[in-house]
Design an enzyme around this catalytic site. Sequence first.
Site, mmCIF file in Angstrom:
data_model
loop_
_atom_site.group_PDB
_atom_site.id
_atom_site.type_symbol
_atom_site.label_atom_id
_atom_site.label_comp_id
_atom_site.label_asym_id
_atom_site.label_seq_id
_atom_site.Cartn_x
_atom_site.Cartn_y
_atom_site.Cartn_z
ATOM 1 N N ASN A 101 0.830 -1.205 0.000
ATOM 2 C CA ASN A 101 0.000 0.000 0.000
ATOM 3 C C ASN A 101 0.864 1.254 0.000
ATOM 4 O O ASN A 101 0.606 2.216 -0.731
ATOM 5 C CB ASN A 101 -0.916 0.020 1.228
ATOM 6 C CG ASN A 101 -2.111 -0.899 1.102
ATOM 7 O OD1 ASN A 101 -2.411 -1.418 0.030
ATOM 8 N ND2 ASN A 101 -2.807 -1.099 2.203
ATOM 9 N N ARG A 117 -9.919 -4.024 -15.124
ATOM 10 C CA ARG A 117 -8.813 -4.881 -14.699
ATOM 11 C C ARG A 117 -9.298 -6.316 -14.816
ATOM 12 O O ARG A 117 -10.319 -6.675 -14.227
ATOM 13 C CB ARG A 117 -8.393 -4.588 -13.258
ATOM 14 C CG ARG A 117 -7.951 -3.154 -12.986
ATOM 15 C CD ARG A 117 -7.416 -3.009 -11.570
ATOM 16 N NE ARG A 117 -7.328 -1.615 -11.149
ATOM 17 C CZ ARG A 117 -6.295 -0.814 -11.387
ATOM 18 N NH1 ARG A 117 -5.267 -1.283 -12.067
ATOM 19 N NH2 ARG A 117 -6.296 0.434 -10.946
ATOM 20 N N ARG A 160 -4.498 2.418 -13.837
ATOM 21 C CA ARG A 160 -3.125 2.591 -13.343
ATOM 22 C C ARG A 160 -2.509 1.278 -12.863
ATOM 23 O O ARG A 160 -3.129 0.525 -12.124
ATOM 24 C CB ARG A 160 -3.081 3.613 -12.217
ATOM 25 C CG ARG A 160 -1.666 3.897 -11.741
ATOM 26 C CD ARG A 160 -1.637 4.925 -10.642
ATOM 27 N NE ARG A 160 -1.727 6.278 -11.159
ATOM 28 C CZ ARG A 160 -2.617 7.174 -10.779
ATOM 29 N NH1 ARG A 160 -3.545 6.847 -9.904
ATOM 30 N NH2 ARG A 160 -2.602 8.387 -11.274
ATOM 31 N N HIS A 187 -14.783 3.275 -15.872
ATOM 32 C CA HIS A 187 -14.661 2.444 -14.677
ATOM 33 C C HIS A 187 -15.929 1.638 -14.428
ATOM 34 O O HIS A 187 -16.001 0.852 -13.491
ATOM 35 C CB HIS A 187 -14.348 3.354 -13.481
ATOM 36 C CG HIS A 187 -13.905 2.655 -12.244
ATOM 37 N ND1 HIS A 187 -14.672 2.588 -11.103
ATOM 38 C CD2 HIS A 187 -12.759 1.985 -11.958
ATOM 39 C CE1 HIS A 187 -14.022 1.911 -10.171
ATOM 40 N NE2 HIS A 187 -12.855 1.532 -10.658
ATOM 41 N N TYR A 196 -11.871 -10.105 -3.003
ATOM 42 C CA TYR A 196 -12.595 -8.855 -2.808
ATOM 43 C C TYR A 196 -14.078 -9.140 -2.625
ATOM 44 O O TYR A 196 -14.664 -9.931 -3.369
ATOM 45 C CB TYR A 196 -12.447 -7.927 -4.018
ATOM 46 C CG TYR A 196 -11.064 -7.390 -4.285
ATOM 47 C CD1 TYR A 196 -9.941 -7.829 -3.591
ATOM 48 C CD2 TYR A 196 -10.874 -6.430 -5.277
ATOM 49 C CE1 TYR A 196 -8.692 -7.329 -3.861
ATOM 50 C CE2 TYR A 196 -9.619 -5.921 -5.569
ATOM 51 C CZ TYR A 196 -8.531 -6.379 -4.862
ATOM 52 O OH TYR A 196 -7.276 -5.892 -5.140
ATOM 53 N N ARG A 228 -14.271 1.880 3.841
ATOM 54 C CA ARG A 228 -13.075 1.062 4.063
ATOM 55 C C ARG A 228 -11.810 1.902 4.159
ATOM 56 O O ARG A 228 -10.948 1.671 4.987
ATOM 57 C CB ARG A 228 -12.912 0.051 2.928
ATOM 58 C CG ARG A 228 -11.797 -0.952 3.159
ATOM 59 C CD ARG A 228 -11.426 -1.690 1.884
ATOM 60 N NE ARG A 228 -10.513 -0.938 1.053
ATOM 61 C CZ ARG A 228 -10.554 -0.906 -0.272
ATOM 62 N NH1 ARG A 228 -11.483 -1.549 -0.922
ATOM 63 N NH2 ARG A 228 -9.686 -0.192 -0.956
ATOM 64 N N HIS A 248 -15.052 -4.160 -0.981
ATOM 65 C CA HIS A 248 -14.977 -3.431 -2.243
ATOM 66 C C HIS A 248 -16.344 -3.017 -2.781
ATOM 67 O O HIS A 248 -16.429 -2.209 -3.697
ATOM 68 C CB HIS A 248 -14.243 -4.299 -3.275
ATOM 69 C CG HIS A 248 -13.789 -3.557 -4.490
ATOM 70 N ND1 HIS A 248 -14.420 -3.688 -5.705
ATOM 71 C CD2 HIS A 248 -12.774 -2.677 -4.682
ATOM 72 C CE1 HIS A 248 -13.807 -2.923 -6.603
ATOM 73 N NE2 HIS A 248 -12.803 -2.299 -6.002
#
Length: 707
Positions: free
Chosen positions: A43, A380, A410, A440, A473, A569, A597
Amino acid sequence: MESRFFNRELSWLEFNYRVLFQGLCKELPLLERLQFLSIVTSNFDEFFQVRVASVKRMLMENPKKVDAGGLTPQTVLSSISARAHQIIKTQQECLMSDILPSLAEKGLVYISPIQYNQQQTEFLQGVFKTEIYPLLTPLRTDVEEFPHIKNLISYVAFLLKPISGIKITSEEFKGSDDLPRIAFVEIPSGLSNIYWLPSSYKKEKQFALLQDIVTEFGTNLFPGFQVEETLLFKVARDADFAVDEDAGTNFINAMEDVLIQRKSSFPVQMTCNRSSDFIQKFLMEKLELENDDVYKVDQIINPGDLMELRDADEYGKLSFDRWEHFYPSDLPEDEPYWNFLKLHDKILHVPYESYEPVVKFLNDAADDPNVLAIKMTLYRTGRDSPIIDALERAAQHGKQVIVLVELKARFDEERNIAWANSLEQAGVTVIYGLVNLKVHAKILMVIRRESDTIRRYVHLATGNYNTKTAKLYSDISLFTTNPQIANDATQFFNLVTGYSTLQNMNCLSMAPVTIKSRLISMINREIERSTPENPGLIIAKMNSFTHKEVILALYKASQFGVKVLLNIRGICMLVPGVPGLSENIKVVSIVDRYLEHSRIFFFQNGGTPELYCSSADWMSRNLDRRIELMFPILDKDCFADVKSILDTYFLDNAKAMELKSDGSWEPIRHSKKSSPFEAQSELYKKYKRLNEKRPKNTEKQFEVRRK
């Protein structure tokens, strides 16, 4: 008056501390604690590359600019450094003084170079000579152009001195008093990080680390010199680049240029061990780093290197008990879902439920001769994706397949470029996102010819089409044939692939056009319909919350008596519990074995409640600068299911923490009169019970008697 907004970066740091808090929890299995410590490091790697780099750039360009909380870039950087140093210090103390000694008690013993006995030294010398040495390339630093240090790659630096009595004839190698002889070596990334050592103790498995082996036997790289000091280090570089959106047909080339820039951008941070102040200062000067940019660790600069120890946990005693991913109890396993979905909407809750229904849905669509077209977005996807395989097969079967691949995701840009090329070669029509807007949204539509009509099957999700992360997730997705949602889905794809403008949608809301205004409208509606006897209620769960307009709308709702429950979160810039501003707002957060998520939003609406899921967090980037979708849960059974999931998170008194008005997070703990309630564990039990009720195959099996 105190600020109405927490600083985004400092809020993120507290999220990373909540991750670390799980690593500090002695009740968790040792390898799971180690996993949380390694997540803290990964992270931080991304945080320094993106967020700290952005603040540093702002400091150079506009040093007097203040953020929403009134802080200048320099104040933010200083605060980041102070808190990040505290977190990393705590992480290292936990690793070296708690985790590693506890692992040793369980028989997994880390042997540092100072502890190598003669047998181990000889063994590792052999390993170094045959497996490691051929891959190493020492780089001198006393040259005109300082060698390039790669982003997030571990190195060992060596301070060298000629061995007494050995004459150096070449002027090139003599060096000078002004230029110290320092060389560094990249630690190969393709090798194992752990090497098991010969040991006479049968109950112990002793291991050495690759970083230590390279450091200890690096003298072999420099004949005629002795090593005076060494330093383990890695550097994080600026990765906050934007692609040239006007690149037109050369957009992929422009994206590849960004990847090249990222590898050679300016250094932001250095992590190193404590073995050489001299080399550390030398590198700081060459990399133009300040003291605040340097983070010292005791020995191991990448705790994630230790996660290979999972392979030695033969019986899983040092890890969580395995949780299954249950196939949904109401979906057929041996036939396509067409007939089921004509009659029912279906909620899928991963990773408690298996992601297999999404893969099966696409595979069935690819192979069904009645399916005419498949349209979807990809943000992704992961490696070796069965999603990609199904899309390619569908195109090869002659179906129309339209896929919008977001190249600007990214750190996944390179992989997405490869997927896009592969899909195009298979005959898929690939759209490379939209100019200046990341796509997205998570949506998939299958168009099928049926006896009475052309029917559209739609899948909408809060998470990516990624079979790997779907096991880690927590996300919600919806299968539906609702005609209104299908019409909106058709409009969406026409908009993102063609020239059409956004028409009025009946069910779906799309950022950056309508999600924000819809959210604020629903918050204001909650105010209008709230009474002292029946106060309004807003419940929301998301990853991060930073959008100032939405925060201000919730402050207003709180002032009018609306109760607001938020489960965030990560980052939260809203300040809860301030009298006269936000006393009716409560913010909690859960960090547990699964990454939370899903985005779920509930509005009581004066007794006619509405429930939505979305790909978007309530952040400026999501609501103002990305293509996102928010979708309603309309089916009665699905509504009850998702609302129950949402409510579960606010019952947690074991893993939950509550945000206080001073920015601190306080663990929520059950009282002596109540029982501990862990949301993720309770959700797992729920899906396990449903699976146990699933009809079993009762067909009689005939056993063959054998001699």
